[in-house]
Design an enzyme around this catalytic site. Structure first.
Site, mmCIF file in Angstrom:
data_model
loop_
_atom_site.group_PDB
_atom_site.id
_atom_site.type_symbol
_atom_site.label_atom_id
_atom_site.label_comp_id
_atom_site.label_asym_id
_atom_site.label_seq_id
_atom_site.Cartn_x
_atom_site.Cartn_y
_atom_site.Cartn_z
ATOM 1 N N GLU A 123 -8.084 10.184 1.320
ATOM 2 C CA GLU A 123 -7.098 9.764 2.569
ATOM 3 C C GLU A 123 -5.991 10.436 2.122
ATOM 4 O O GLU A 123 -4.791 9.954 1.841
ATOM 5 C CB GLU A 123 -6.923 8.178 2.180
ATOM 6 C CG GLU A 123 -7.850 7.195 2.558
ATOM 7 C CD GLU A 123 -7.504 5.869 2.769
ATOM 8 O OE1 GLU A 123 -6.415 5.513 2.372
ATOM 9 O OE2 GLU A 123 -8.429 5.029 3.067
ATOM 10 N N GLU A 154 -15.155 3.389 2.459
ATOM 11 C CA GLU A 154 -14.377 2.263 2.170
ATOM 12 C C GLU A 154 -14.326 1.256 3.501
ATOM 13 O O GLU A 154 -14.271 1.946 4.981
ATOM 14 C CB GLU A 154 -13.027 2.333 1.932
ATOM 15 C CG GLU A 154 -12.732 2.880 0.456
ATOM 16 C CD GLU A 154 -11.137 3.317 0.266
ATOM 17 O OE1 GLU A 154 -10.431 2.400 0.577
ATOM 18 O OE2 GLU A 154 -10.827 4.083 -0.532
HETATM 19 C C1 GBH Z 1 -7.245 2.079 1.398
HETATM 20 O O1 GBH Z 1 -6.285 2.842 2.091
HETATM 21 C C2 GBH Z 1 -7.205 2.769 -0.166
HETATM 22 O O2 GBH Z 1 -8.055 4.029 -0.160
HETATM 23 C C3 GBH Z 1 -7.563 1.611 -1.056
HETATM 24 O O3 GBH Z 1 -7.154 2.511 -2.367
HETATM 25 C C4 GBH Z 1 -6.878 0.546 -0.833
HETATM 26 O O4 GBH Z 1 -6.709 -0.156 -2.004
HETATM 27 C C5 GBH Z 1 -7.541 -0.057 0.447
HETATM 28 O O5 GBH Z 1 -7.237 0.798 1.292
HETATM 29 C C6 GBH Z 1 -6.760 -1.390 0.785
HETATM 30 O O6 GBH Z 1 -5.473 -1.140 1.123
HETATM 31 O O7 GBH Z 1 -0.774 0.044 10.835
HETATM 32 O O8 GBH Z 1 -0.738 -2.189 9.729
HETATM 33 O O9 GBH Z 1 -2.630 -1.778 11.273
HETATM 34 C C7 GBH Z 1 -5.943 2.110 3.380
HETATM 35 C C8 GBH Z 1 -5.397 2.805 4.353
HETATM 36 C C9 GBH Z 1 -4.019 3.173 6.275
HETATM 37 C C10 GBH Z 1 -5.376 1.126 6.005
HETATM 38 C C11 GBH Z 1 -3.314 2.244 7.123
HETATM 39 C C12 GBH Z 1 -4.434 0.349 7.052
HETATM 40 C C13 GBH Z 1 -2.969 0.852 9.129
HETATM 41 C C14 GBH Z 1 -2.623 -0.686 8.601
HETATM 42 N N1 GBH Z 1 -4.645 2.109 5.316
HETATM 43 N N2 GBH Z 1 -3.880 1.227 8.018
HETATM 44 S S1 GBH Z 1 -1.614 -1.163 10.282
#
Ligand code: GBH
Length: 487
Positions: free
Chosen positions: A171, A380
């Site tokens: 990511e 994931e």
């Molecule tokens: C992952 O990232 C990570 O790789 C991991 O380490 C982490 O623990 C896991 O997810 C859980 O968080 O705009 O409010 O709808 C998550 C990447 C990017 C997911 C932004 C949610 C939008 C949220 N995130 N995304 S929202």
């Protein structure tokens, strides 16, 4: 009562791999053990107000000491593959010199996995830059990409004979824009220009590492994991809403996909971020490096969203309750807002939208990975819910059971539509340090009691074990009596 309402009787595709995922800083602990030095996450988590309740990863799940027990539990559950990350600050504490003791740990882990019949899937960077390199400028500085290649080769020197699947970055959008632009993550900078510079140098480091590893060993499976959203306009007939969704899609998805699969940044994104300095960092040959062919694209999918330029009637409350003020992670999407659509949400307030995963996989295959001959893995997918353990520490997490089954069913939909998705990793194997949320959010299928470090498989772990064993998606068990995976 009935089980999964939507899942018709169906089997997982032949050869489809089911695994679980974690990341170094979120589980290992052992902050200064065997020569490890601080990463940006140690510095950040020890900064007052940065993480909910001041939590840090100093101990986390104590996995560094308990890895053998954790691998044994994975084996009991029947997990086929384990996606983990190596800590750069354990392997190269000062960002340069190699610490053999740091590599010893990963050698012990990999050997335990192989003995247990679990295929290791190694990610080199899951957000934990050595603080020494941040002190020299961090990802906004080009030299950090060179240091990343050196580190990758050091890990490969030790483990290349036993690990065949390598992911460079997890990511990069988060590393760049949540770390350097919104400031919600380490190192906590809040600059659109730094985020853009970081994004380019992360991708440069990815491309350079793919080339370096490829020339070492042509048989490695090399890949990159990106986080994706499925961005819809609130009102598809409103050009402003369409533009809002385009910006989110451009600055989260296409900004990383296009360089890798088309050797260029998307023109509309370049126009959006004009004046913020991105192009000053792009040297001749960089995009050729970044577009070095990869074998597998890792897809992290949690949720989609509906976007508009108007503020939502009901605010999304997705930000962690830290005392730090954060800003938008998007360098050029001022005034773009997500709008709740009345879908069920997880305890992160992320909408549960399994069909978004099918749409995403089909789109990636049609527009990017199919023409390139790249396969896909869901690296994931998972959910935090408000887990309520009983006296024995058992969590009857039916919502998570349903989440996993519905998303796996969406993956099978994509496979049936012709998309070569070859595996799925649940995030996460166990509850862990959820970044700015600390230990307040639990994504695991295994519960961790942070007082005793006891691990207890949740109902979702037992159900996942059943899916792995039966290869069947339709039957949802509501029992906790079966003994697979339980101690
Ligand atoms: C992952 O990232 C990570 O790789 C991991 O380490 C982490 O623990 C896991 O997810 C859980 O968080 O705009 O409010 O709808 C998550 C990447 C990017 C997911 C932004 C949610 C939008 C949220 N995130 N995304 S929202």
């Amino acid at each position: 009562q009935s089980g999964s309402p939507s899942a018709a009787a169906r089997r997982l595709p032949e050869g489809f791999v089911l695994g679980v995922a974690t990341a170094a800083y979120q589980i290992e602990g052992a902050r200064h053990v065997e020569g490890r030095a601080d990463s940006i996450w140690d510095t950040f988590s020890h900064t007052p107000g940065a993480v909910v309740d001041g939590h840090t990863g100093d101990v986390a799940c104590d996995h560094h000491h308990r890895f053998a027990e954790d691998v044994a539990l994975m084996q009991r559950l029947g997990v086929q593959s384990y996606r983990f990350s190596t800590s750069w600050a354990r392997v190269c504490p000062d960002g340069r010199a190699v610490n053999a003791k740091g590599l010893d740990f990963y050698e012990r882990l990999v050997d335990a996995l192989l003995t247990a019949g679990i295929t290791p899937w190694l990610t080199l960077y899951h957000w934990d830059l050595p603080q020494a390199l941040e002190d020299r400028g961090g990802w906004p500085v080009r030299e950090t990409a060179d240091r990343f290649v050196d580190y990758a080769l050091a890990v490969h020197d030790r483990l290349g004979d036993r690990v065949s699947t390598w992911t460079t970055l997890n990511e990069p959008w988060c590393s760049a824009f949540v770390g350097y632009t919104s400031g919600e993550h380490a190192p906590g900078r809040q600059s659109p220009a730094d985020g853009l510079a970081a994004a380019h140098h992360l991708m440069l480091g990815h491309g350079q590492t793919v080339r370096a590893l490829r020339s070492r060993d042509a048989n490695l499976q090399l890949g990159l994991t990106l986080n994706f959203t499925v961005a819809d306009p609130v009102n598809p007939a409103d050009p402003c809403d369409v533009d809002a969704a385009r910006r989110v899609d451009g600055q989260m998805n296409r900004m990383f996909l296009d360089p890798v699969f088309r050797g260029q940044y998307p023109a509309d994104v370049l126009a959006d971020v004009a004046g913020l300095g991105l192009e000053d960092h792009v040297r001749p040959g960089d995009l050729a490096t970044i577009s070095a062919p990869i074998d597998v694209l890792g897809v992290n999918y949690y949720n989609g969203g509906a976007f508009s330029h108007l503020p939502p009637v009901t605010a999304l409350s997705g930000a962690p309750a830290t005392t730090r003020q954060t800003r938008s992670p998007f360098p050029a999407a001022d005034g773009v807002h997500g709008h709740p659509r009345g879908l069920p949400v997880t305890s992160m307030d992320w909408e549960v939208q399994p069909e978004g995963l099918t749409r995403l996989l089909v789109r990636l295959h049609e527009e990017y990975t199919g023409p390139a001959g790249t396969t896909l893995h869901v690296t994931e997918n998972g959910a935090a819910f408000d887990d309520r353990p009983d006296e024995q520490g058992f969590v009857d997490d039916r919502a998570r059971v349903e989440y996993v089954r519905s998303h796996l069913s969406s993956v099978v939909d994509a496979v049936e539509a012709g998309v070569p998705v070859q595996g799925y990793f649940y995030w996460s194997f166990m509850d862990n340090f959820e970044w700015a949320w600390g230990y307040a959010k639990r994504f695991g299928i295994v519960r961790v009691d942070y007082d005793t470090q006891e691990r207890t498989p949740k109902a979702s772990a037992l159900d996942y074990a059943r899916i792995i064993r039966t290869r069947e998606l339709a039957v949802v068990s509501r029992e906790r009596g079966e003994d697979d995976g339980r101690r």
